[in-house]
Structures are given as C-alpha cells and as structure tokens.
Design an enzyme around this catalytic site. Sequence first.
Site, PDB file in Angstrom:
ATOM      1  N   VAL A 157      15.541 -78.831 -66.618  1.00 36.13           N
ATOM      2  CA  VAL A 157      15.013 -77.650 -67.528  1.00 36.13           C
ATOM      3  C   VAL A 157      14.021 -78.029 -68.592  1.00 36.13           C
ATOM      4  O   VAL A 157      13.235 -77.670 -68.924  1.00 36.13           O
ATOM      5  CB  VAL A 157      16.272 -76.920 -67.961  1.00 36.13           C
ATOM      6  N   LYS A 207      29.649 -68.383 -67.197  1.00 32.09           N
ATOM      7  CA  LYS A 207      28.455 -67.474 -67.151  1.00 32.09           C
ATOM      8  C   LYS A 207      29.111 -66.100 -67.360  1.00 32.09           C
ATOM      9  O   LYS A 207      28.743 -65.385 -68.106  1.00 32.09           O
ATOM     10  CB  LYS A 207      27.745 -67.663 -66.191  1.00 32.09           C
TER      11      LYS A 207
HETATM   12  N1  HSE Z   1      24.050 -75.197 -61.216  1.00 30.86           N
HETATM   13  C1  HSE Z   1      23.660 -73.916 -61.653  1.00 30.86           C
HETATM   14  C2  HSE Z   1      23.419 -73.124 -60.451  1.00 30.86           C
HETATM   15  C3  HSE Z   1      22.399 -74.016 -62.460  1.00 30.86           C
HETATM   16  O1  HSE Z   1      23.511 -73.616 -59.316  1.00 30.86           O
HETATM   17  O2  HSE Z   1      23.577 -71.774 -60.666  1.00 30.86           O
HETATM   18  C4  HSE Z   1      22.060 -72.760 -63.245  1.00 30.86           C
HETATM   19  O3  HSE Z   1      22.765 -72.567 -64.267  1.00 30.86           O
END
Ligand code: HSE
Length: 415
Positions: free
Chosen positions: A11, A199
Amino acid sequence: MNIAVLGYGVVGSGVVEVIKKNKNSIALRAGEEINVTRILDIRDFPDSPDRDLITKDPEQIFNDPSIKIVTETIGGTGVAYEFTKRALMSGRHVVTSNKELVALHGPELIQLAKQNGVNYLFEASVGGGIPIIRPLSECLAANEISQVMGILNGTTNYILTQMRKHGKDFNEALKEAQMKGYAEANPTNDIEGFDACRKIAILSSIAYNEFVDYREIHTEGISKITSMDMQCAELLDSVIKLIALSKKAGDKIYVRVSPMVISKTHPLASVDDVFNAILVKGNAIGDVIFYGQGAGKLPTASAVVADIIEIVKNVNANNRYNWERRPYSNVADTKEMETQLMIRTVIRNREEARRFIVNNFGDVRFLNLDFPGSEDQLVFITERNTERNLMEKAERLKGIASIKEVANILRIETE
Ligand code: HSE
C-alpha cells in the site's frame, strides 16, 4: 504540502506511485501540490525509484517541521501504534489503511487527534478503494442506519470465486491472492474472518455512532467450506460468500462474520473475485450499495490519497467520529438472531438419519444430491428460527448411530 509515508509495502509504495502519477489533478483538487518527501522502512530498496527518499531513521521525519501529514501503511499494532501516537502528539495529521490499529485503538487515537487539533483518517481501512467510511459518516448522515452487510475481504472472496467458477483448490487460489498482493501478511487473518471482523467493527462504529469492539464479534472463516458445500448451494440457486453482517434493533447491535448461503438474486451474490461490496440500509435512503476493488496496491492507495487530499483541503478541520469507550456494551449475542441453516451430514443409514432429523427439526427440506461423492451425504434446510434453537437441535445430531458426522453448518440469508 510535504508528507511522509511510514511503511513502503504494497500500500505504501502504491501511495507514493499514485501521488506522483496524478500530481497535477491531485494539486487541482487539493488546492496545492502534494509531495512525498520521506519514506520510512527498515528494509532496503536499492532498485526502487524512490530509494533516495527512503530512510530507516524515524527522526528524519519527526524532526522535519515541513512534514505535516504522515501516512501509516506499516500495518499491525506495534510500531504502527507508537508512530501514530507520536505523529498525532506532534500535531501531524495521520492517514492510514491499518484496520487492525483502528479497530483496536481507534477511540484513543481519535481522541488524541482531537486534543491536538489534527485528523486521524482511515478510509482505506475498509473496502480497499471503495469510498465507504466518509459516505457512511457524511453523505448518509441524515439516516438512522439499521443494517450494514458486506463482503469485506478480497482474499476470501477471490478464493471462493475461484473454487466455485474454476474448480480450483483452496490453497492454489490462496497462493494467487497472495501473489496479487491481496492477502494479509498472515493469511489466517483473511481465511478465518479476522480481517472482515475488524472491518465490520469499524463500519458498525461509524454507522451507529458508538464504538463496537471487534473482540465482541462472533467470527467464523471459510476454511471448512468444500466444493461439496458449493454444489449444495448451487442446488438452491445460491452461492457461498463470507458475509459480515451488522444490525441495529433498538439499543442492541448484532454483528457476525460467517460464510453464508445467499440466493443468486441477492445484490451481494454477484460480487466476485477481489471485489468487495457493502449494502447499507438507512431509514431515509432505503438500500444503498458500495462496490469496488477491496484490496490491492493502487485501489487501496486511492483511498489513502483521498484522505490526504481531504486533509489538505480542510487543514484546520478536526476529527469527527464519536467513538468513546463506554462502561457497557450494546453488542448482543447473535444467537438471538433469526436464521435458517443448511446442514450437511455424512450418514451411515439414510432412512434412519432422515427419520431422526425430521423428528428433531420438524419441517425440513432435504436436498436431492446427484453429484459424484454425494452418495453418503444427507443435506437439509431447516425452518427459520433463532440461531440458538437451531444450533441446539443441530447439537443433537452428534452421537447418533445413523449419522457419522455433521460436516458443515451454514446460515442461509433470505433478506
Ligand atoms: N487482506 C485484505 C483483503 C486486504 O483481502 O481484503 C485489504 O484489507
């Protein structure tokens, strides 16, 4: 505006690339030019075009008064936490894609930003490049939000799609996701649902204006999903997706991450590969869907750089989230939620097993399996009931002579 990038991984290097590539349009939108003047990383990058900016010494950033914004793309909750606190306390804005840190220390870091008159922004922490944090907190601010339902992990969505569409094996698909830069440093965080859990905790906190601690969220991953489960879902005109679901009912908040069987007509069913999507229900707007690439270098960098531009445009504005920790929690037991289950058993005696299942569950629907390897399988759909009631009944299937094994239990989403 001079900025520093902490962590030159997938990123971080994407952030530097996007800022260079779109320099002119970014300057127009932000009102001034944005330059990355320092990059911190403990590794050497002799072949990188940015090698002259890379340092191993954080003091070169913290002692440079011209650096007003710090991008934290280190990940994890160790040095990333220390550097974030230090940056905020020194009056620098911080922008991050680090969902682990936001989910664990969000309330403290937001508070620290407020105290120091700066911002802590984390658009990239959920949904990769999809704009969701700011739309949820600003564009939908007029709504009471009652539900957030999403496919929030690109790696697992990629794996499930490759298994279903191309018959690939789990490990092969995971390796591809790693090579494409989607997976976490430790892919267990993807596969076991921990990444999606953080998330949905962040999205729930934004949606309901109170901090939802990810440690209270019931989380299951996809490691037990087999092609047999996928074929059973297909018989129901459905697919299996890793779904992060969050509902608000009165004061109670129900949040769960688990694989689910969803009808092909459901808006999330056609979200495939690395794509993520989030379906939000608001009491004024109704349903709204956000869709895009949920992981990867440039999509995630796109969200990080958008936060940087937002800060440059409103440099005196201050963090807007209300995430104080409370002495009590409104997160309730998801076993109280109503659901329907698809239960796959391996049987010794079909007739006896069927009789037991009907006596135990009442009205069930058995699937008519006709594919290779299904000879010893018995799969059925329960009626709709609370998860607690259904799971108690499912528990009774264990230790029955006619049933060798309860191979998998999957929830079915009907709404
Ligand atoms: N490892 C996470 C995914 C990366 O596969 O969505 C993005 O947050």
